[in-house]
Write a protein that holds these residues in place. Structure first.
Motif, PDB file in Angstrom:
ATOM      1  N   ASP A 298      16.704  13.349  13.262  1.00  0.00           N
ATOM      2  CA  ASP A 298      17.253  12.053  13.677  1.00  0.00           C
ATOM      3  C   ASP A 298      18.562  11.762  12.948  1.00  0.00           C
ATOM      4  O   ASP A 298      19.539  11.320  13.560  1.00  0.00           O
ATOM      5  N   ASP A 299      18.580  12.010  11.644  1.00  0.00           N
ATOM      6  CA  ASP A 299      19.770  11.751  10.836  1.00  0.00           C
ATOM      7  C   ASP A 299      20.930  12.646  11.267  1.00  0.00           C
ATOM      8  O   ASP A 299      22.075  12.197  11.343  1.00  0.00           O
ATOM      9  N   THR A 300      20.628  13.903  11.560  1.00  0.00           N
ATOM     10  CA  THR A 300      21.667  14.846  11.972  1.00  0.00           C
ATOM     11  C   THR A 300      22.294  14.403  13.289  1.00  0.00           C
ATOM     12  O   THR A 300      23.527  14.384  13.426  1.00  0.00           O
ATOM     13  N   ILE A 301      21.470  14.041  14.247  1.00  0.00           N
ATOM     14  CA  ILE A 301      21.991  13.598  15.541  1.00  0.00           C
ATOM     15  C   ILE A 301      22.836  12.335  15.375  1.00  0.00           C
ATOM     16  O   ILE A 301      23.922  12.215  15.955  1.00  0.00           O
ATOM     17  N   ALA A 302      22.372  11.417  14.553  1.00  0.00           N
ATOM     18  CA  ALA A 302      23.109  10.170  14.334  1.00  0.00           C
ATOM     19  C   ALA A 302      24.444  10.407  13.645  1.00  0.00           C
ATOM     20  O   ALA A 302      25.375   9.607  13.807  1.00  0.00           O
ATOM     21  N   SER A 303      24.578  11.504  12.912  1.00  0.00           N
ATOM     22  CA  SER A 303      25.809  11.747  12.162  1.00  0.00           C
ATOM     23  C   SER A 303      26.823  12.614  12.908  1.00  0.00           C
ATOM     24  O   SER A 303      27.904  12.872  12.390  1.00  0.00           O
ATOM     25  N   LEU A 304      26.492  13.044  14.110  1.00  0.00           N
ATOM     26  CA  LEU A 304      27.415  13.894  14.855  1.00  0.00           C
ATOM     27  C   LEU A 304      28.698  13.145  15.196  1.00  0.00           C
ATOM     28  O   LEU A 304      28.656  11.964  15.549  1.00  0.00           O
ATOM     29  N   PRO A 305      29.837  13.821  15.123  1.00  0.00           N
ATOM     30  CA  PRO A 305      31.083  13.183  15.545  1.00  0.00           C
ATOM     31  C   PRO A 305      31.010  12.823  17.032  1.00  0.00           C
ATOM     32  O   PRO A 305      30.308  13.484  17.807  1.00  0.00           O
ATOM     33  N   GLU A 306      31.739  11.808  17.419  1.00  0.00           N
ATOM     34  CA  GLU A 306      31.669  11.302  18.788  1.00  0.00           C
ATOM     35  C   GLU A 306      31.880  12.392  19.844  1.00  0.00           C
ATOM     36  O   GLU A 306      31.131  12.478  20.813  1.00  0.00           O
ATOM     37  N   GLY A 307      32.866  13.238  19.672  1.00  0.00           N
ATOM     38  CA  GLY A 307      33.132  14.281  20.654  1.00  0.00           C
ATOM     39  C   GLY A 307      31.983  15.262  20.806  1.00  0.00           C
ATOM     40  O   GLY A 307      31.681  15.724  21.905  1.00  0.00           O
ATOM     41  N   VAL A 308      31.317  15.567  19.708  1.00  0.00           N
ATOM     42  CA  VAL A 308      30.177  16.486  19.743  1.00  0.00           C
ATOM     43  C   VAL A 308      28.954  15.758  20.277  1.00  0.00           C
ATOM     44  O   VAL A 308      28.189  16.306  21.071  1.00  0.00           O
ATOM     45  N   GLU A 309      28.781  14.510  19.883  1.00  0.00           N
ATOM     46  CA  GLU A 309      27.653  13.716  20.351  1.00  0.00           C
ATOM     47  C   GLU A 309      27.666  13.603  21.882  1.00  0.00           C
ATOM     48  O   GLU A 309      26.611  13.567  22.516  1.00  0.00           O
ATOM     49  N   GLN A 310      28.849  13.578  22.465  1.00  0.00           N
ATOM     50  CA  GLN A 310      28.972  13.473  23.924  1.00  0.00           C
ATOM     51  C   GLN A 310      28.385  14.681  24.639  1.00  0.00           C
ATOM     52  O   GLN A 310      28.073  14.614  25.816  1.00  0.00           O
ATOM     53  N   LEU A 311      28.216  15.786  23.923  1.00  0.00           N
ATOM     54  CA  LEU A 311      27.597  16.975  24.519  1.00  0.00           C
ATOM     55  C   LEU A 311      26.099  16.774  24.751  1.00  0.00           C
ATOM     56  O   LEU A 311      25.477  17.528  25.493  1.00  0.00           O
ATOM     57  N   LEU A 312      25.528  15.755  24.103  1.00  0.00           N
ATOM     58  CA  LEU A 312      24.103  15.475  24.246  1.00  0.00           C
ATOM     59  C   LEU A 312      23.834  14.472  25.370  1.00  0.00           C
ATOM     60  O   LEU A 312      23.066  13.540  25.218  1.00  0.00           O
ATOM     61  N   VAL A 313      24.482  14.682  26.478  1.00  0.00           N
ATOM     62  CA  VAL A 313      24.225  13.860  27.655  1.00  0.00           C
ATOM     63  C   VAL A 313      23.607  14.756  28.721  1.00  0.00           C
ATOM     64  O   VAL A 313      23.632  15.975  28.611  1.00  0.00           O
ATOM     65  N   GLY A 314      23.067  14.144  29.732  1.00  0.00           N
ATOM     66  CA  GLY A 314      22.507  14.922  30.827  1.00  0.00           C
ATOM     67  C   GLY A 314      21.336  15.779  30.399  1.00  0.00           C
ATOM     68  O   GLY A 314      20.475  15.347  29.629  1.00  0.00           O
ATOM     69  N   GLU A 315      21.321  17.006  30.882  1.00  0.00           N
ATOM     70  CA  GLU A 315      20.210  17.931  30.634  1.00  0.00           C
ATOM     71  C   GLU A 315      20.001  18.193  29.144  1.00  0.00           C
ATOM     72  O   GLU A 315      18.861  18.212  28.666  1.00  0.00           O
ATOM     73  N   ALA A 316      21.099  18.384  28.411  1.00  0.00           N
ATOM     74  CA  ALA A 316      20.978  18.667  26.975  1.00  0.00           C
ATOM     75  C   ALA A 316      20.298  17.505  26.256  1.00  0.00           C
ATOM     76  O   ALA A 316      19.384  17.702  25.453  1.00  0.00           O
ATOM     77  N   GLY A 317      20.727  16.294  26.552  1.00  0.00           N
ATOM     78  CA  GLY A 317      20.137  15.124  25.911  1.00  0.00           C
ATOM     79  C   GLY A 317      18.676  14.940  26.281  1.00  0.00           C
ATOM     80  O   GLY A 317      17.844  14.625  25.426  1.00  0.00           O
ATOM     81  N   ALA A 318      18.362  15.163  27.560  1.00  0.00           N
ATOM     82  CA  ALA A 318      16.969  15.016  28.003  1.00  0.00           C
ATOM     83  C   ALA A 318      16.070  16.047  27.341  1.00  0.00           C
ATOM     84  O   ALA A 318      14.936  15.739  26.947  1.00  0.00           O
ATOM     85  N   THR A 319      16.563  17.264  27.189  1.00  0.00           N
ATOM     86  CA  THR A 319      15.775  18.317  26.541  1.00  0.00           C
ATOM     87  C   THR A 319      15.554  17.992  25.069  1.00  0.00           C
ATOM     88  O   THR A 319      14.437  18.130  24.558  1.00  0.00           O
ATOM     89  N   VAL A 320      16.598  17.557  24.388  1.00  0.00           N
ATOM     90  CA  VAL A 320      16.470  17.197  22.968  1.00  0.00           C
ATOM     91  C   VAL A 320      15.501  16.033  22.814  1.00  0.00           C
ATOM     92  O   VAL A 320      14.644  16.050  21.920  1.00  0.00           O
ATOM     93  N   GLU A 321      15.594  15.041  23.686  1.00  0.00           N
ATOM     94  CA  GLU A 321      14.672  13.904  23.613  1.00  0.00           C
ATOM     95  C   GLU A 321      13.229  14.350  23.834  1.00  0.00           C
ATOM     96  O   GLU A 321      12.316  13.893  23.128  1.00  0.00           O
ATOM     97  N   ALA A 322      13.002  15.241  24.795  1.00  0.00           N
ATOM     98  CA  ALA A 322      11.643  15.744  25.051  1.00  0.00           C
ATOM     99  C   ALA A 322      11.124  16.511  23.839  1.00  0.00           C
ATOM    100  O   ALA A 322       9.953  16.374  23.458  1.00  0.00           O
TER     101      ALA A 322
END
Length: 166
Positions: free
Chosen positions: A25-49
């Motif tokens: 959780d801490d690692t995801i929260a600390s990602l820079p904005e540009g990298v955090e944007q990669l966690l949208v769509g399928e990638a974000g749904a998979t990480v959330e699951a």
């Protein structure tokens, strides 16, 4: 980190998985904005699951039937060139998907924490060093980076908190 490694050994398996979840959780929260944007769509749904699966394990539930599928999806994401800055994050999460809390070894926790730190490091624009570069040279560059230093300090804090040491 030597003292923290010894503390990690002393934690119960469930406490180790809970710690790993906090670091995820801490690692995801600390990602820079540009990298955090990669966690949208399928990638974000998979990480959330995957995180839901790990949370369920921490709470004592048996691994979900879909854990293997989620793990396979994390491996596919780790191989996706467009998501390269996150491959270590995906691998760190992958290590814990489908693991029962009672079976979380200190080796698994260490390996996961290292991958999560590497995920933070990889999200930064640090110089590439040739193979064989002295470890203290590499570490000095990482320690000079605010996000990397924060990740190191935060992981140590979380380990000490989990062990009840101040």
């Amino acid at each position: 980190m030597v003292a923290e490694a010894a503390l990690l050994e002393q934690l119960s398996p469930t406490a180790r998985l809970k710690l790993v979840l906090e670091v995820i959780d801490d690692t995801i929260a600390s990602l820079p904005e540009g990298v955090e944007q990669l966690l949208v769509g399928e990638a974000g749904a998979t990480v959330e699951a995957a995180i839901r699966s790990i949370r369920a394990a921490v709470s004592g539930s048996e691994p979900e039937e879909l854990a293997d599928e989620v793990g396979d999806e994390l491996l596919e994401l780790a191989d996706d060139f467009d998501l390269m800055p996150l491959w270590q994050l995906f691998m760190g999460i992958f290590y814990c998907v489908g693991v029962e809390a009672s079976e979380t070894s200190s080796d698994l926790a260490r390996e996961t924490l290292a991958a999560l730190y590497d995920g933070v490091r990889d999200s930064e624009d640090l110089p590439e060093f040739p193979v064989g570069t002295a470890e203290d040279v590499v570490l000095a560059v990482e320690m000079a980076n605010e996000r990397c230093l924060r990740a190191i300090v935060r992981q140590k804090e979380l380990i000490r908190e989990a062990a009840g040491v101040s």
